[in-house]
Structures are given as C-alpha cells and as structure tokens.
Write a protein that holds these residues in place. Structure first.
Motif, PDB file in Angstrom:
ATOM      1  N   ALA A  67     -23.422 -12.827 -48.545  1.00 34.32           N
ATOM      2  CA  ALA A  67     -24.156 -11.480 -47.870  1.00 34.32           C
ATOM      3  C   ALA A  67     -23.780 -10.935 -46.694  1.00 34.32           C
ATOM      4  O   ALA A  67     -23.635  -9.699 -46.135  1.00 34.32           O
ATOM      5  N   GLY A  68     -24.039 -12.042 -45.338  1.00 35.88           N
ATOM      6  CA  GLY A  68     -23.486 -11.939 -44.189  1.00 35.88           C
ATOM      7  C   GLY A  68     -21.474 -11.435 -43.886  1.00 35.88           C
ATOM      8  O   GLY A  68     -21.850 -10.526 -43.575  1.00 35.88           O
ATOM      9  N   LEU A  69     -21.122 -12.498 -44.558  1.00 32.16           N
ATOM     10  CA  LEU A  69     -19.705 -12.039 -44.082  1.00 32.16           C
ATOM     11  C   LEU A  69     -19.329 -10.595 -45.131  1.00 32.16           C
ATOM     12  O   LEU A  69     -18.414  -9.992 -44.372  1.00 32.16           O
ATOM     13  N   PHE A  70     -20.012 -10.681 -45.837  1.00 30.40           N
ATOM     14  CA  PHE A  70     -19.377  -9.232 -46.639  1.00 30.40           C
ATOM     15  C   PHE A  70     -19.732  -7.915 -46.566  1.00 30.40           C
ATOM     16  O   PHE A  70     -19.030  -6.946 -46.195  1.00 30.40           O
ATOM     17  N   GLY A  71     -21.263  -8.300 -45.095  1.00 26.00           N
ATOM     18  CA  GLY A  71     -21.533  -7.125 -44.925  1.00 26.00           C
ATOM     19  C   GLY A  71     -21.507  -6.447 -43.556  1.00 26.00           C
ATOM     20  O   GLY A  71     -20.604  -5.682 -43.229  1.00 26.00           O
ATOM     21  N   MET A  72     -19.967  -7.577 -43.037  1.00 23.81           N
ATOM     22  CA  MET A  72     -19.246  -7.298 -41.142  1.00 23.81           C
ATOM     23  C   MET A  72     -17.840  -7.266 -42.078  1.00 23.81           C
ATOM     24  O   MET A  72     -17.413  -6.482 -41.135  1.00 23.81           O
ATOM     25  N   LEU A  73     -17.637  -7.415 -43.234  1.00 21.40           N
ATOM     26  CA  LEU A  73     -16.324  -6.908 -43.411  1.00 21.40           C
ATOM     27  C   LEU A  73     -15.975  -5.532 -43.335  1.00 21.40           C
ATOM     28  O   LEU A  73     -15.343  -4.618 -43.150  1.00 21.40           O
ATOM     29  N   VAL A  74     -17.232  -4.811 -44.270  1.00 19.64           N
ATOM     30  CA  VAL A  74     -17.436  -3.364 -44.798  1.00 19.64           C
ATOM     31  C   VAL A  74     -17.412  -2.782 -43.487  1.00 19.64           C
ATOM     32  O   VAL A  74     -16.742  -2.023 -42.723  1.00 19.64           O
ATOM     33  N   LEU A 119     -23.374   1.455 -37.116  1.00 18.69           N
ATOM     34  CA  LEU A 119     -22.623   0.598 -37.166  1.00 18.69           C
ATOM     35  C   LEU A 119     -22.668  -0.634 -36.650  1.00 18.69           C
ATOM     36  O   LEU A 119     -22.299  -2.008 -37.127  1.00 18.69           O
ATOM     37  N   VAL A 120     -23.007  -0.494 -35.378  1.00 17.39           N
ATOM     38  CA  VAL A 120     -22.647  -1.595 -34.056  1.00 17.39           C
ATOM     39  C   VAL A 120     -23.780  -2.808 -34.453  1.00 17.39           C
ATOM     40  O   VAL A 120     -24.178  -3.719 -34.963  1.00 17.39           O
ATOM     41  N   ILE A 121     -25.278  -1.762 -34.665  1.00 17.02           N
ATOM     42  CA  ILE A 121     -25.553  -2.846 -34.982  1.00 17.02           C
ATOM     43  C   ILE A 121     -26.192  -2.983 -36.519  1.00 17.02           C
ATOM     44  O   ILE A 121     -26.902  -4.073 -36.549  1.00 17.02           O
ATOM     45  N   PHE A 122     -25.452  -2.307 -36.899  1.00 20.01           N
ATOM     46  CA  PHE A 122     -25.706  -3.088 -38.494  1.00 20.01           C
ATOM     47  C   PHE A 122     -25.526  -4.474 -38.381  1.00 20.01           C
ATOM     48  O   PHE A 122     -25.052  -5.659 -39.283  1.00 20.01           O
ATOM     49  N   PHE A 123     -24.423  -4.563 -37.663  1.00 20.25           N
ATOM     50  CA  PHE A 123     -22.549  -5.779 -37.763  1.00 20.25           C
ATOM     51  C   PHE A 123     -23.918  -6.479 -37.569  1.00 20.25           C
ATOM     52  O   PHE A 123     -24.036  -8.000 -37.511  1.00 20.25           O
ATOM     53  N   VAL A 124     -24.342  -6.273 -36.372  1.00 24.85           N
ATOM     54  CA  VAL A 124     -25.170  -7.178 -35.217  1.00 24.85           C
ATOM     55  C   VAL A 124     -25.947  -8.318 -37.076  1.00 24.85           C
ATOM     56  O   VAL A 124     -26.064  -9.392 -36.656  1.00 24.85           O
ATOM     57  N   VAL A 125     -26.634  -7.471 -37.450  1.00 20.42           N
ATOM     58  CA  VAL A 125     -27.961  -7.928 -38.744  1.00 20.42           C
ATOM     59  C   VAL A 125     -26.783  -8.302 -39.320  1.00 20.42           C
ATOM     60  O   VAL A 125     -27.863  -9.156 -39.880  1.00 20.42           O
ATOM     61  N   MET A 126     -26.111  -7.508 -40.083  1.00 15.60           N
ATOM     62  CA  MET A 126     -25.610  -8.689 -41.116  1.00 15.60           C
ATOM     63  C   MET A 126     -25.214 -10.478 -40.544  1.00 15.60           C
ATOM     64  O   MET A 126     -25.061 -11.116 -41.362  1.00 15.60           O
ATOM     65  N   PHE A 127     -24.325 -10.451 -38.930  1.00 17.85           N
ATOM     66  CA  PHE A 127     -24.625 -11.352 -38.226  1.00 17.85           C
ATOM     67  C   PHE A 127     -25.729 -12.290 -38.217  1.00 17.85           C
ATOM     68  O   PHE A 127     -25.624 -14.172 -38.202  1.00 17.85           O
ATOM     69  N   ALA A 128     -26.352 -11.971 -37.867  1.00 16.62           N
ATOM     70  CA  ALA A 128     -27.914 -12.392 -37.658  1.00 16.62           C
ATOM     71  C   ALA A 128     -28.494 -13.496 -39.128  1.00 16.62           C
ATOM     72  O   ALA A 128     -29.002 -14.060 -39.441  1.00 16.62           O
ATOM     73  N   VAL A 129     -28.348 -12.279 -40.303  1.00 11.88           N
ATOM     74  CA  VAL A 129     -28.590 -12.941 -42.032  1.00 11.88           C
ATOM     75  C   VAL A 129     -27.746 -13.983 -42.236  1.00 11.88           C
ATOM     76  O   VAL A 129     -28.880 -14.671 -42.761  1.00 11.88           O
ATOM     77  N   GLY A 130     -26.583 -14.445 -42.071  1.00 18.97           N
ATOM     78  CA  GLY A 130     -26.150 -15.500 -42.382  1.00 18.97           C
ATOM     79  C   GLY A 130     -25.182 -16.743 -41.193  1.00 18.97           C
ATOM     80  O   GLY A 130     -25.546 -17.207 -40.562  1.00 18.97           O
ATOM     81  N   PRO A 131     -23.775 -15.960 -41.009  1.00 17.73           N
ATOM     82  CA  PRO A 131     -23.252 -16.780 -40.037  1.00 17.73           C
ATOM     83  C   PRO A 131     -23.873 -16.970 -38.875  1.00 17.73           C
ATOM     84  O   PRO A 131     -22.815 -17.493 -38.190  1.00 17.73           O
ATOM     85  N   GLY A 132     -24.465 -15.925 -37.899  1.00 19.29           N
ATOM     86  CA  GLY A 132     -25.151 -16.384 -36.754  1.00 19.29           C
ATOM     87  C   GLY A 132     -25.960 -17.825 -37.080  1.00 19.29           C
ATOM     88  O   GLY A 132     -26.188 -18.655 -36.007  1.00 19.29           O
ATOM     89  N   ILE A 175     -15.350 -15.517 -46.541  1.00 22.34           N
ATOM     90  CA  ILE A 175     -15.840 -15.314 -47.653  1.00 22.34           C
ATOM     91  C   ILE A 175     -15.364 -15.617 -49.156  1.00 22.34           C
ATOM     92  O   ILE A 175     -15.544 -16.648 -49.607  1.00 22.34           O
ATOM     93  N   LEU A 176     -13.639 -15.544 -49.124  1.00 28.00           N
ATOM     94  CA  LEU A 176     -13.416 -16.275 -49.972  1.00 28.00           C
ATOM     95  C   LEU A 176     -13.191 -17.539 -50.041  1.00 28.00           C
ATOM     96  O   LEU A 176     -13.206 -18.567 -51.239  1.00 28.00           O
ATOM     97  N   PHE A 177     -13.015 -18.362 -48.532  1.00 31.28           N
ATOM     98  CA  PHE A 177     -13.280 -20.288 -48.450  1.00 31.28           C
ATOM     99  C   PHE A 177     -15.134 -19.998 -49.439  1.00 31.28           C
ATOM    100  O   PHE A 177     -15.155 -21.105 -49.556  1.00 31.28           O
ATOM    101  N   THR A 178     -16.156 -19.529 -48.718  1.00 33.29           N
ATOM    102  CA  THR A 178     -17.409 -19.852 -48.551  1.00 33.29           C
ATOM    103  C   THR A 178     -17.453 -19.983 -50.043  1.00 33.29           C
ATOM    104  O   THR A 178     -18.133 -20.412 -50.791  1.00 33.29           O
ATOM    105  N   TRP A 179     -17.138 -18.665 -50.862  1.00 33.02           N
ATOM    106  CA  TRP A 179     -17.088 -18.678 -52.743  1.00 33.02           C
ATOM    107  C   TRP A 179     -16.367 -19.497 -52.838  1.00 33.02           C
ATOM    108  O   TRP A 179     -17.551 -20.146 -54.203  1.00 33.02           O
ATOM    109  N   LYS A 180     -15.576 -20.403 -52.944  1.00 33.35           N
ATOM    110  CA  LYS A 180     -14.604 -21.409 -53.402  1.00 33.35           C
ATOM    111  C   LYS A 180     -15.311 -22.816 -53.392  1.00 33.35           C
ATOM    112  O   LYS A 180     -14.796 -23.571 -54.178  1.00 33.35           O
ATOM    113  N   LYS A 181     -15.906 -22.392 -52.098  1.00 30.48           N
ATOM    114  CA  LYS A 181     -15.811 -24.382 -51.945  1.00 30.48           C
ATOM    115  C   LYS A 181     -16.978 -24.174 -51.144  1.00 30.48           C
ATOM    116  O   LYS A 181     -17.196 -25.968 -51.273  1.00 30.48           O
TER     117      LYS A 181
END
Length: 584
Positions: free
Chosen positions: A446-453, A478-491, A552-558
């Motif tokens: 969810a975090g990676l996909f949100g950051m991609l968009v 968008l800057v603030i939303f990017f930080v939000v998506m980063f904090a959700v998972g990848p952070g 995203i592809l790696f996380t989904w598959k592996k």
C-alpha cells in the motif's frame, strides 16, 4: 526434607528418574515419586505449595537445563523433542500469545531500548539541516586557523576558503555520517554475539559520548576536523543502533505484538527528526553561538539509555539459544511478561534452540549459499533498498522549492516542513496499530503503490506549475501525502522485517548485511542525487517511478506475510520455497 524431594530437583541427574522417597516423605501427600520423569513431576506439582500465588518476587521452579527434554526411548536413544512435545507436558497453545498484551515492564524495556537508540538515529539524520548554513560561515572564519596561520592576523591578510572548498568540506561532513553507518551496520553481528543485544546497545553508547564531546568543543577549538570525526563516530553509533535495537525489540516482544513493537523504532526516529527540526529553529538553538550545543545534545539519549537499560533483562532468546542459560532466560521472560506463567513461550523457545543446534553457527558464506537463508536475505536487502531508493529524499529536497513556488514565505516554508514532520510521526503511529491488523506485506504494498502514484503526479505538477497557481498548492498536498505513504509501510517495516525472517543463529549476520546495505543505499542517494538533479531537474522523479514499480513487483511476488507466524513456521516456509523450485 531429604534431597530426593522436588524442592531440590536441580540435583537430579540428567535422564534419570527421581529417587523414590517413602510415602511419608512425599510432598504430594503420600504419592510415591519413584520412576516419575522430571517433566511429568513438574507438570503434576501444585505450584502453590512453593510460594504464595500473589508473590511475583519469587522465582519460578527453575529447570536448570533444556537437556531434560531428552527423554530416553526403549532403544536407548534420546529424543530431540522439547518438553512441550512430551505427552505429559501441557500442550502449547499458539492462541495464548494473542492474549499477551503490553505491560509496564515491557513498555519500560521498549522505551529504554528505542529512545536510547532510535532517537540517536533520527536526531542525527535531521539535526544538520538547520545549522548547515551557520557552519559554512564558520568554516571561513576558521580556515586560516586550520591552515596553520596566526589567528591574530588582521582581517585584510586572512585567507578564506572559496566556495568549492567550503562545499567540499560540507559534503564530507554530510557523507562521512553514512560511511560510519555502513561500518556500524556491518559490525551488528559481532556486537550482537559478543556482547548480547542489550550489552551491545550499552557498549555502543561509547561512540555517541565521544561524538558529543567533539561536537561540543569543535567551535572552541576552531577545528572543522572535529565535526568530521564526530559525524563519523555518531554514524557508527547509528549504524549499530539500526541493527541491534530492532533485534532486541523483536526478541522481547510477544508474537502478537512483534510488528507493533518493531515499528516503535521508526516511530522514535520520526519523533527525533521532528524534535531536531524544532530545536534547530533560530529562536531556540539554531544560532551562531548555540549550534555546537545543538549537535552535542546527541549525548542525552546515550545517558538516558545508560541509566535505564541496565534495569531491563537481556533478550531471553539470546540467553537460551546463544548462551544456553535456561534459568536466566526464564527469569528474563518472567520479568518482561510480568507473570510467572511463561512455560508455553519457554517451550517454543526451546524448540527454536533445538533447531539451532543443528546449525550452531551461520557464516557469511553459509547465508549467501544456502537457499533457505539466501531467499530471506535477498528479501531483507531489497526492502532496505526500497526504503532508501523510494524517492523520499528527493521529495524532501524539492519540498522547500515547492513551498516557495506556492508563494509561502521562508518562515512559512519552514513551518510547513515541521508540519510535514509532524504528519510523518502521526502516520507512523497509525502504522504501529495497522501492522498487526493488516500485516507487513499489505502495508508495504500500500505504501509503495501510494508513493508511485504520488511521485508521478508530483512530476506532472512540477512541469506544469507555471500554468496555474492551484497546481503549486496541489504540489504541497502531494508532498505531504508522499510522506504519509512512506510512513505507512516502507519507513518502518524494513527495520524489523529482517529480524522476523531469520532464526536466532542467522539473525545477527543477516542484520549486519541488511543494515549495511541500507546505509550504503543512503550513501549512494546522498552522493548521486544532487548531481543527477542538477542535470535533469524534475525528471529525476521518473527514475523513482521505475524503481517503485520494480519494488512493488518484487514485494508482490517474493515477500511473505509474517504476521502472527512463529520463527519455525517462517523457516519452514522458506525451506519449502527453496527446495520447491521457487528460490530467489
């Protein structure tokens, strides 16, 4: 009472039945003990005959060795099954872990480990932003002194650094921190095995104290070299903290809280980044005279940990599996759970200890060649790389320009940056709750996909910002939303995921490699981002679009879901993957 009674059970020889007392001597009210196995005896005993039920200060009935689990068979061989596999032992209930919650002692141990280590990490990530301009001005004032010239020379004859020299020194000050982090990260395994998880954290504070001393006296000594030395030492400290603290937190956590407690590390990092930004304000410590104090405050988390962490026990898993100290491990677990009812969890740890005896030591060669270890290692490294190459540094770099383009004043832009840090903290708190509800893989995707968009839309906004004023305000969102998506998972997830993917014997060396990869990726981003940005401008975001798609592809598959799974289940899953033809 004779030595054959159960109160003196540690004297019983291994793999032998207890000598049978007469019925009059039996503490069980006349029932003879002859021929009864130690495991059967321990299960049949009424613990109330040894202590008051409400007295937590008394120790559990201590089993001195896990070798009691080797019950003799008719053939004379010994079984490697733990006591939880004995028919007479209580059946291990995996749902029992779900009933274990946070208690005051566990919370204290988490605070002692996290605020003493993660706070160092986050504080030194953010503290250099505010005083960097002041340091550049100070470099010119100290250049003649560092060049060996007489400090009493008149201003007319002083030699000053040109812009390129100042930029070079500032670049060294910034980048040497990542070099120290790479070295510290690679030493995680050595420190974890040599000093223990808790012991390694305590020893590591030496580097922080040394760095604080150099920071505090650099201006008094008129030496920028002292800042470089201090940044290197604090980098080593932060690299070790990034490996040791998540390992300790993961090993003291109940299974049902493992993800939430692992997220605490990143939460404290975000809090300390925000804290450093606030202290760096010109109205507080971001002044010409006070910036050395701002840098030297890194000593406070070290002092806090040196005072609080010794009160907490060492990791029970480290004590049992690495040190083979069953009694100490049981005492530590009893302290952390604040209850004497830890037999089931001890049984699970004994299972892991027996499995670890089959491969007592995992070397660098073993972890890279053995498929069951290589697969989780590749996953761990990829998650660390995904965290650093996700574009978070690019978005933060462009954030100030975006704020100014929207018409915000310098002061308002600074306040917007602090607001962005506050949002990062709040969303990391949400991640702490969501990680046990939705799982690690789900939040990471969810975090990676949100950051991609987000980064794709931000790229478009930067290209079209001159066509309409509202586009600049959309960019701020968008800057603030990017930080939000980063904090959700990848952070947060990559820091503790590595500790969940490996058994005890492989965890230190795996953490060393993963943390070193993280710091190396951070170093590469810091070294290469600005030159690339100067050449291609906002098109740099297209690089992150491609990278995020691959992650995203790696996380989904592996990447497997580890929520609620024991180490045995996760290890078995990788064995099946390795030898089932689905290896990485």
């Amino acid at each position: 009472m004779s030595r054959s009674t159960v109160r003196h059970h540690p004297l019983v020889a291994e793999d032998s039945p207890l000598p049978g007392p007469s019925p009059a001597e039996s503490p069980l009210g006349g029932s003879p003990l002859r021929g009864m196995s130690p495991d059967r005896l321990l299960n049949d005993l009424d613990m109330r005959s040894f202590r008051a039920p409400d007295d937590p200060s008394l120790n559990l009935l201590e089993v001195p060795s896990t070798n009691w689990t080797r019950s003799p068979r008719e053939s004379g061989s010994s079984s490697l099954a733990s006591s939880t596999c004995d028919l007479n032992a209580p059946i291990y209930d995996p749902d029992r872990n779900s009933k274990m919650g946070l208690n005051a002692r566990l919370a204290f141990a988490i605070a002692a480990a996290a605020f003493g280590s993660a706070f160092q990490h986050g504080y030194n990530l953010g503290v250099m932003n505010a005083p960097l301009g002041l340091i550049e001005d100070w470099l010119n004032e100290t250049s003649s002194t560092d060049s060996g010239l007489n400090d009493t020379m008149s201003n007319n004859t002083r030699t000053y650094m040109d812009k390129s020299e100042t930029t070079m020194i500032v670049s060294i000050i910034v980048s040497i921190y990542c070099v120290g982090g790479m070295i510290g990260g690679s030493l995680t395994g050595f420190f974890a095995n040599r000093f223990g998880r808790k012991g390694g954290l305590l020893v590591n504070n030496i580097f922080a104290i040394i760095a604080a001393i150099f920071f505090g006296f650099c201006k008094l000594a008129n030496s920028y070299v002292m800042i470089i030395i201090a940044r290197f030492f604090i980098g080593v400290n932060n690299g070790l903290n990034a490996g040791l603290a998540p390992m300790y937190l993961s090993e003291i956590a109940p299974v049902n809280l493992r993800g939430a407690i692992g997220t605490v590390y990143q939460l404290v990092v975000t809090i300390s980044i925000l804290f450093s930004q606030i202290l760096g304000l010109e109205s507080i410590l971001g002044t010409v005279d006070l910036w050395p104090i701002l840098l030297a405050l890194t000593a406070l988390p070290a002092v806090f940990q040196l005072v609080t962490l010794p009160i907490c026990p060492e990791s029970p898993k480290y004590l049992l599996i690495n040190k083979d100290e069953a009694i100490s491990a049981q005492r530590a677990l009893t302290w952390l759970r604040d209850t004497s009812n830890v037999q089931e969890e001890m049984g699970e740890m004994r299972n892991e200890a027996e499995a670890a005896k089959l491969v007592p030591h995992v070397s660098l060669r073993e972890i890279t060649t053995n498929p069951t270890l290589r697969i989780p290692l590749v996953i761990s490294m990829m998650m660390m790389i995904a965290q650093q190459l996700s574009g978070i540094n690019a978005v933060i770099f462009f954030s100030t320009k975006i704020y100014l383009a929207a018409g915000l004043s310098d002061e308002a832009a600074l306040n917007a940056t602090i607001a962005m840090g506050t949002m990062n903290v709040l969303m990391t708190i949400c991640s702490l709750v969501m990680v046990e509800k939705f799982g690690r893989k789900t939040l990471m995707l969810a975090g990676l996909f949100g950051m991609l968009v987000d980064v794709l839309l931000l790229f478009i906004c930067l290209l079209l910002k001159d066509y309409a004023s509202w586009i600049s305000f959309l960019s701020i969102f968008l800057v603030i939303f990017f930080v939000v998506m980063f904090a959700v998972g990848p952070g947060s997830i990559p820091w503790f995921l590595v500790t969940e993917l490996f058994a005890q014997n492989a965890r230190p060396v795996a953490s060393s490699i993963a943390v070193a990869v993280n710091w190396t990726a951070a170093f590469i981003v810091g070294l290469g981002f600005l030159p690339i940005q100067e050449v291609i401008g906002p098109y740099v975001f297209l690089i992150f679009v491609i990278l995020l798609s691959l992650f995203i592809l790696f996380t989904w598959k592996k990447v497997p879901e580890t929520k609620g799974r024991s180490i045995d289940e996760i290890t078995a899953m990788f064995k099946q993957s390795a030898y089932g033809g689905n290896s990485v």
